[in-house]
Design an enzyme around this catalytic site. Structure first.
Site: not given
Length: 328
Positions: A60, A129
């Site tokens: 990321e 998540h």
């Protein structure tokens, strides 16, 4: 007018932006061959090729840093994280580079990039998540934060975000992807920083964004059966925030309930409430401004617990009843 899903509206915005401007390109994990974690970019690799739809390594920080660098050299990258939760891994580039470079270099450069981030609970994806972390980004000067609630808004706001010369955090709630709505086929933009009154009322104002808008509208319909007419206002853009529209509605109704999925403590609801009581709306309020946010706890995997961890239609109804009936 034709109806398409929220996911299709986002895809259409990406396609139109890429057709219009060759400097626009996409990057992220599995956005090419796989079509994205939620299928939003499906088919764009075949249409635009691997140079403009770039599958990235599982890093990321690398994705964000690549987007920042590309934006500084004249490109308009649209990066995608599989889940908003993973944005913490890219925070150095997003908060310390993308957000600050324009200021630090005295207006000599801009960073026109968009971070797309699926967020929110309701899919059984558990604590790592399922978060709504928009307040992190609202806190950082130099970033804009957009959270559309309808397919129409998603397309127009994403196109406006891609055109914007500043870094934009574009948050898409996962439960909205299948929602259908009327969306024009042509290219159009919706100005960032402009709220939308989704339902007119006079007894109480419900301020809600993203997935909480359809829930607020459902709650308003039930409240109308009891003679309570709620006005539902969707900020659409959390930063910049359309204070004028929010204040006007609060003055009109005299009561405000702010609904958001993110953790209640330190959430956007606190910021909106503070701005309302610091404004001329304060003298018109007949009750305290109420925040209805998510529980201050990780999102559970268990579906029943997950459901009760964030505001639902029935909890919005109950909160509005308490405000209107003076029981707060």
């Amino acid at each position: 007018m034709r109806e398409i899903t929220y996911a299709e509206a986002v895809r259409e915005a990406l396609r139109l932006a890429m057709q219009r401007d060759p400097s626009v390109f996409l990057l992220g994990e599995d956005i090419g061959v796989y079509g994205g974690a939620f299928g939003v970019t499906f088919g764009l690799l075949e249409e635009f090729g691997p140079e403009r739809v770039r599958d990235t390594p599982i890093s990321e920080l690398t994705i964000a840093g690549t987007a920042v660098g590309a934006a500084l050299t004249g490109m308009r990258p649209v990066m995608e994280y599989m889940f908003m939760d993973f944005s913490s891994l890219g925070m150095e580039q997003l908060a310390n580079q993308a957000a600050k470079i324009h200021f630090m270099l005295g207006d000599q450069v801009s960073v026109p990039m968009v971070m797309r981030a699926p967020a929110g609970s309701g899919t059984g994806a558990a604590a790592q998540h399922s978060q709504s972390l928009e307040a992190w980004f609202v806190h950082i000067p130099g970033l804009k934060v957009v959270m559309p609630s309808t397919p129409y808004d998603a397309k127009g706001l994403l196109l406006a975000s891609i055109e914007d010369p500043n870094p934009v955090i574009f948050v898409e709630h996962k439960l909205l992807y299948r929602m259908k709505g009327e969306v024009p086929e042509e290219y159009y933009t919706i100005p960032l920083g402009k709220a939308d009154v989704k339902r007119v009322g006079h007894d109480v104002t419900i301020i809600a964004h993203s997935i909480m808008v359809p829930r607020a509208l459902g709650a308003a319909a039930k409240l109308a059966e009891e003679g309570i007419e709620a006005e539902v206002v969707d900020p659409r853009t959390l930063k910049p925030l359309d204070e004028e529209t929010l204040v006007a509605s609060a003055i009109k109704t005299g009561r405000v309930v702010i609904v958001y999925e993110a953790y209640k403590t330190g959430g956007i609801g606190a910021e909106i409430a503070a701005r309302l009581v610091e404004s001329e709306a304060f003298d018109y309020l007949d009750a305290p401004v109420i925040r209805l946010g998510g529980l201050d706890a990780p999102i559970p995997y268990n579906r029943t617990l997950e459901y009760h961890a964030v505001p639902q239609e029935e909890t919005i109804v109950e909160a509005v009843r308490r405000v209107v009936r003076g029981k707060v």
